[in-house]
Structure formats: structure tokens, C-alpha cells
Design an enzyme around this catalytic site. Structure first.
Site, PDB file in Angstrom:
ATOM      1  N   ASP A 541     -15.446  29.989  14.144  1.00  0.00           N
ATOM      2  CA  ASP A 541     -15.444  31.372  14.519  1.00  0.00           C
ATOM      3  C   ASP A 541     -15.203  32.195  13.245  1.00  0.00           C
ATOM      4  O   ASP A 541     -14.540  31.910  12.081  1.00  0.00           O
ATOM      5  CB  ASP A 541     -14.253  31.600  15.304  1.00  0.00           C
ATOM      6  CG  ASP A 541     -14.001  33.192  15.812  1.00  0.00           C
ATOM      7  OD1 ASP A 541     -14.854  33.444  16.868  1.00  0.00           O
ATOM      8  OD2 ASP A 541     -13.449  34.054  15.317  1.00  0.00           O
ATOM      9  N   GLU A 585     -19.676  35.853  17.311  1.00  0.00           N
ATOM     10  CA  GLU A 585     -19.526  35.260  16.102  1.00  0.00           C
ATOM     11  C   GLU A 585     -19.075  33.929  16.051  1.00  0.00           C
ATOM     12  O   GLU A 585     -18.637  33.360  15.095  1.00  0.00           O
ATOM     13  CB  GLU A 585     -18.662  36.185  15.398  1.00  0.00           C
ATOM     14  CG  GLU A 585     -17.107  36.150  15.814  1.00  0.00           C
ATOM     15  CD  GLU A 585     -16.929  37.128  17.060  1.00  0.00           C
ATOM     16  OE1 GLU A 585     -15.713  37.366  17.202  1.00  0.00           O
ATOM     17  OE2 GLU A 585     -17.826  37.722  17.660  1.00  0.00           O
TER      18      GLU A 585
END
Length: 667
Positions: A541, A585
Site C-alpha cells: 500500500d 493505491e
């Protein structure tokens, strides 16, 4: 005096008398004696190799049984412990020195870590994790043998025996093991080879690996021969038996096969073989002697029967043949005439030839009418765009329509001498074989497609139908050019493949999308459980990515994600690895055959590679773009929960990395 008797005998009876009277007794004598001799010799040889194989198996098995006894004695010694220590190493080293049949000896704990060894002085993982798990598992065998392998400590080819240590509080603490010196097994094979007259082979049946052999072959220990007939027989006859097949050296042998130990302990089987030629050589010599005698007797019988055969068989047959040739050449006035005492069959054949001459004369006019009819059909065939060919019962083309010029660039006369295989694409030859088989079975062929070579070198897609002409076995083929249709079908297939690729790819980063990742993960979990190999997942992440978008804008955020994707592509280069964009993301990677420690290092390498780009990020406490990663490894799974549990574990690790301050890896 002979005439009345001969007149009553037909051709069949005369031939039977001649053949039976001259050959049957001698042929029966030769055949019967040879068959009995052959069967008895083979039977004795099969019994001999079966008994030799059982003896050899017993001798070879003793090596492992002795090892089992020795390990069973060592495992209860107080100094032999899964905890290791100097006392354990001293005891193991002493026993190994006293038993040269072993390359190495040692002890490993319940986690497969070697804690005590005859030559190693530092701990390391046991080289055969499958054997370690099998021995220390609850309910596992108290004694087990490994597959053939190269010992990590000795560097020599070996088979490893292992026995669990005594249980403590109901749990297995580890196991004691010994790796065998395979030269000992080869020496035993030499001892039981009957002075080299028998070939003795010790084979790991399931994998087909050669463990020991006498006489030796120019191949290394552990050479795999999975498709050899002897190996296939061992795999199908695990209790042993006798087979006749080429030996490992290619010589035809009679092989006796027997297993070593019980099937749940060992996969080893032994074969003792005798060369088939050596066994049957005396039989062949005796057969040659008997055959020579029979040949001499047949010569005498032939000379005695030649005169009678000439008078009653050859003379009338020659006369009838000459008459038949005259009729066949168009002399329909020719007639057959034989002595009245000749065989009734010959007399009836002479009458038949005379009747045939009369009928052929009548049929001449009928042939002319047939020729006119064929000419009409030829006009139709030569004025159609499809290529029409006629192939006779011998497989030769006897007619090709003019459409061959436009379709394949050949003149009809050129194609008459070309077999069908000469025009077909090499890869499509099996299709022609199926067409031939279908027609030979009496079934017509409809709309079969393959590629035919044009005179200019390129290939034309054609569709062929074939119909059998009743009565004479000829086949009429109709060939149609379908190249344009095939091109349209290929364009449609290419379009479908592009659509499938688009459906599984993330358009922004070029990585696999979440749907493709989920499908791949299910497959890898199933493979990991089946093969017993590690499977790891890295969940990644981007730290403070919302702040990045707020500061630099969404186009810059998209470019940032693309650069991170490039880092993943460069760091995950193994053929089985897969990186995917999981959403927003968040990225994820699958690492087959990878344990937790290796996956952790891969995640750190990704983090360092991204850090080296030094992408500015004013909204981050690190001033550059960074990622947090969670790593998880699958150990076991049940049903469909394996993939979900693995992802949940990786996600938990990712949150742990975030909670610990970001820009780090947690496992």
C-alpha cells in the site's frame, strides 16, 4: 487304371493330398518339438530369475533392516537428543565411523533443523523436508526411506533412512537419520550376479531411477528412466514377477523382479535378468539341426510328387491360363479344351471361359455406351469451380478436373502422379490419415478442412468431401477453396483473445487486475497444497497517497502508480511470480514456491528499489514516496478457505506495518 481314380478327385482334394502327404508329418514333428523345447527352456529361465530376484531382494533388504535396527538402538540413548550438543555429536560421529555403509548420520528436531551431525558442526535445515515431515508427523511411520538424492553434507548420491525419536509428552521431538553409501548396494548386486552371468539392477520404481547395477553401466547413480519397459513393469507389479523386455543396456532379457521391504517403507525394487539370446541359443541350435533333417526329407518328397503334380495340375492350369490370356487380349473366338479325365473343377473352368468369351463379345457394345455416359459426367466436372478428383482402389489419382489450375496452380495432368500427401501441409498429414481410415471403413467423408500447398509455395485452406463409388472401390473427392472464410475466422479469434487480455489487465499500470489475481491465487493455493510447497503473498500500500493526490493532483498520482508498477515488474522476474493492482493505491504479488523469509526479502527489495527513485512527496513524513508491505505464507489449507486466509494474513501484516510507522515490511 489311374484315370478313373484321378477323374473322381477334384483340384482341392489333389492339392490336399500332395501337401498333407509331403509336409504335414515332418512339419508337425519340427513345430511340436521346437515349441515344447522353447516353452520348457523359457519356463526354467523365468523360474531361475524369479528365485534369484527374491534372493537379491532379501540381501539388499538386510542393509536397510540392519540400519533400522541400528537407528532403533541409537534413538533411545540418553545422549542422542533433538537438542543436539557435544555428547550427541560425539556418539553419532563414533557410530558413523564404525559403520562405513553410511555416508553421514545425524539428528533433526521437529522443525526439520539438524541439531546433531557426524560431520556438520552448525545447524541447518534437513535436506529432505518431505521425509522429515513424514517421520515426525503424528501417526507417521516409525521408520522411512527417502527417494534417491544427492546428500547435501556428503555431496554423494544416497538414500536416507530416518526413525522418529521417542515421544515426549505425546509429541515427537525429532528424528535420527543416516544416509547410505550406495557402493554397499552395488557390492551386494555384484555378489548375487552369479559371477556376472546375471544382470542385477536396483531401481527406485516410482521415479524409475537407477540406484545400483552389476555389471555397471556408463550412467550416473540416480539416472531417471521413467519410460523404460522394465520400470513400467515394476510400477504395475509392485509385488514382483517376471517380464521379458529390453534391459537397461538395450539387450533383450528375461527379468525377475522383487520389492525391497514393504511398500510403505521403500519404493525400491530389484531386477535380476538373463539375456534372452543366451537362454534360447541351445533351443535355436537344436531347431536348426531338426530343420535341416526336415528340409532333406522334403526334397525327397518333392522329387517324388513333382511328376504327378506336373501331369494333373500344372499342365491343365497352363492350358487354361493361355486360353484366358487370349480372351483377355480380345480374341473372343478362343476356346478351352481339356482331356476328359482331368479334374471336374478344371473342366467346369474351361466351360466358364468359353461362356465368358461369348458374354464379352456381347458386352463390347455395352462398354461403348458406358464411355458415352462417362463423357457427359466429365463435361460437368470440368465446368465447376470446385476441384473434382477420382482416386482408384490402389490410391492413385485417375482424374483431376481443370479447376486445379485456379485453386492450386497445377495442371490436371501434373496432379495425376502426385500422391495426396505431397500437397498437404506437414502438420495436417494426420488429417489425411483419418480421411483414409474413414473411407477404408466404408464411410463417406464430409467437410474435412486442411491446408493444401499452391504451386507458388503458399498454402490454401480447402474443404474436402469424399464419396465411395459403389461396386469398384473408387472414391470421388470434391475440394473447395475456403481461404477467405478461414481468414475471417482467424480475425474473429484474434479479436476475442484481445478482449480476454483487456478483461484481465489494469489499464493504468499494465499489471494484472484484481479479477485475474483472484483466479491465479486460487490455482496457486491448490497447487501449493497438492505439491506441499510454500506459497507467499505480498500486499503493498502506498503511504499517504491521498495526501499525494491532494498535493500534486490526480494525473501525477496516476504517474506515481505507474512508476511503482514498473518497480514491481523489475523486482518480480521469476516466471511464476505475478504482480497485480488490487485497487486504488494497493498492489499485491504472488510468489509460488517461496517461504516466509524469502518473501520478506523480496518485499524489502521492492521497498528499497522504490526508495531509490526518490519520488518527492511533501505530504509524507519521509519526504519521498514510500510503501508499506505485509507478507504472509501459506502452510496448510482446507477447501476454498486457503486463498481467503492467506490474503487476510497478508492484510493483517500490512496494517501492522502501517501501525509501526509505515515505510516498512511486516510478516
Amino acid at each position: 487304371m489311374l484315370q478313373p481314380i484321378l477323374k473322381k478327385l477334384g483340384v482341392r482334394e489333389r492339392l490336399l493330398l500332395l501337401i498333407l502327404g509331403s509336409t504335414l508329418p515332418l512339419a508337425a514333428l519340427l513345430l511340436g518339438g521346437s515349441i515344447i523345447d522353447y516353452r520348457e527352456t523359457l519356463g526354467r529361465a523365468r523360474m531361475e530369475v524369479r528365485e534369484a530376484a527374491n534372493l537379491a531382494a532379501s540381501r539388499e533388504s538386510n542393509v536397510f533392516l540392519e540400519a533400522r535396527t541400528l537407528l532403533g538402538s541409537l534413538r533411545v540413548l540418553p545422549e542422542v537428543s533433538a537438542l543436539g550438543g557435544v555428547a550427541c555429536e560425539t556418539a553419532i560421529t563414533r557410530v558413523r565411523a564404525e559403520n562405513p555403509q553410511f555416508n553421514t548420520m545425524g539428528v533433526f528436531d521437529a522443525n526439520g533443523m539438524i541439531t546433531c551431525h557426524s560431520s556438520l558442526r552448525r545447524q541447518q535445515l534437513f535436506g529432505d523436508p518431505g521425509l522429515a515431515v513424514k517421520v515426525v508427523a503424528a501417526g507417521g511411520p516409525d521408520f522411512a526411506l527417502s527417494k534417491f538424492q544427492i546428500g547435501k553434507a556428503s555431496g554423494k548420491p544416497t538414500v536416507i533412512a530416518a526413525m522418529a525419536l521417542p515421544r515426549v509428552n505425546g509429541r515427537t521431538t525429532g528424528a535420527i537419520f543416516a544416509s547410505f553409501n550406495l557402493d554397499r548396494l552395488s557390492d551386494i548386486a555384484k555378489d548375487v550376479s552369479a559371477g556376472g552371468t546375471h544382470v542385477v539392477s536396483l531401481i527406485e520404481a516410482e521415479a524409475g531411477r537407477l540406484i545400483a547395477r552389476h555389471p555397471p553401466l556408463p550412467m550416473a547413480f540416480g539416472t531417471a528412466l521413467p519410460d523404460h519397459p522394465l520400470v513400467r513393469f515394476m510400477q504395475s507389479s509392485r509385488l514382483g514377477g517376471v517380464t521379458e523386455s529390453p534391459g537397461l543396456d538395450g539387450i533383450e532379457r528375461i527379468e525377475g523382479v522383487a520389492p525391497l521391504l514393504a511398500s510403505d517403507i521403500s519404493d525400491l525394487m530389484i531386477a535380476v535378468g538373463m539375456a534372452r539370446d543366451d537362454v534360447l541359443r541351445p533351443v535355436r541350435l537344436r531347431a536348426i539341426l531338426v530343420g535341416s533333417f526336415v528340409a532333406l526329407a522334403l526334397l525327397v518328397v518333392f522329387l517324388a510328387t513333382w511328376w504327378l503334380g506336373q501331369l494333373t495340375q500344372l499342365k491343365p492350369i497352363k492350358h487354361l491360363t493361355d486360353t484366358s490370356l487370349r480372351i483377355g487380349s480380345g480374341d473372343f473366338a478362343a476356346r478351352a479344351s481339356l482331356e476328359p479325365w482331368q479334374a471336374p473343377e478344371f473342366l467346369r473352368l474351361a466351360e466358364t471361359l468359353d461362356d465368358m468369351a461369348v458374354k464379352l463379345a456381347r458386352g463390347k457394345e455395352a462398354e461403348r455406351e458406358v464411355a458415352r455416359s462417362q463423357a457427359r459426367y466429365r463435361i460437368l466436372a470440368e465446368n465447376t469451380a470446385d476441384l473434382v478428383t477420382l482416386i482408384d482402389s490402389s490410391g492413385k489419382r485417375v482424374y483431376v478436373s481443370p479447376a486445379s489450375r485456379d485453386m492450386l496452380g497445377y495442371e490436371p495432368d501434373e496432379m495425376l502422379d502426385m500422391p495426396p500427401q505431397a500437397l498437404a501441409h506437414t502438420a495436417d498429414l494426420p488429417i489425411l490419415g483419418k480421411i483414409k481410415a474413414t473411407l477404408e471403413a466404408g464411410t463417406n467423408v464430409t467437410n474435412v478442412q486442411y491446408r493444401a500447398r499452391h504451386r507458388e509455395g503458399h498454402y490454401v485452406w480447402v474443404e474436402v468431401s469424399g464419396r465411395i463409388v459403389e461396386g469398384d472401390g473408387d472414391v470421388v473427392f470434391l475440394m473447395r477453396d475456403i481461404s477467405k472464410r478461414k481468414q475471417a475466422e482467424e480475425r474473429l479469434e484474434e479479436t476475442n483473445l484481445r478482449l480476454v487480455d483487456l478483461a484481465s489487465t489494469d489499464s493504468l499500470t499494465g499489471l494484472a487486475n484484481r479479477r485475474a489475481f483472484d483466479e491465479r491465487l486460487l490455482d496457486e493455493v491448490a497447487r501449493s497444497v497438492r505439491d506441499g510447497e510454500g506459497l507467499s503473498v505480498i500486499m503493498i500500500d502506498v503511504d499517504r497517497f491521498k495526501a499525494y493526490n491532494d498535493t500534486y493532483g490526480h494525473p501525477a498520482g496516476d504517474e506515481c502508480l505507474r512508476k511503482i508498477a514498473e518497480v514491481l515488474k523489475s523486482e518480480l522476474r521469476r516466471p511464476g511470480d505475478m504482480a497485480a493492482r488490487y485497487g486504488g493505491e494497493e498492489f499485491v504479488a504472488i510468489l509460488p514456491k517461496t517461504d516466509l523469509a524469502s518473501a520478506f526479502r523480496r518485499a524489502e527489495a521492492i521497498m528499497k528499489a522504490l526508495s531509490a527513485l526518490e519520488l518527492p512527496h511533501a505530504g509524507s513524513e519521509f519526504n519521498t514516496v514510500s510503501v508499506s508491505s505485509g507478507v504472509a505464507t501459506l502452510r496448510s489449507a482446507h477447501g476454498s478457505r486457503g486463498a481467503a486466509d492467506l490474503l487476510a494474513a497478508a492484510d493483517d501484516a500490512l496494517y501492522a506495518a502501517k501501525a509501526a510507522g509505515r515505510n516498512r515490511v511486516a510478516a
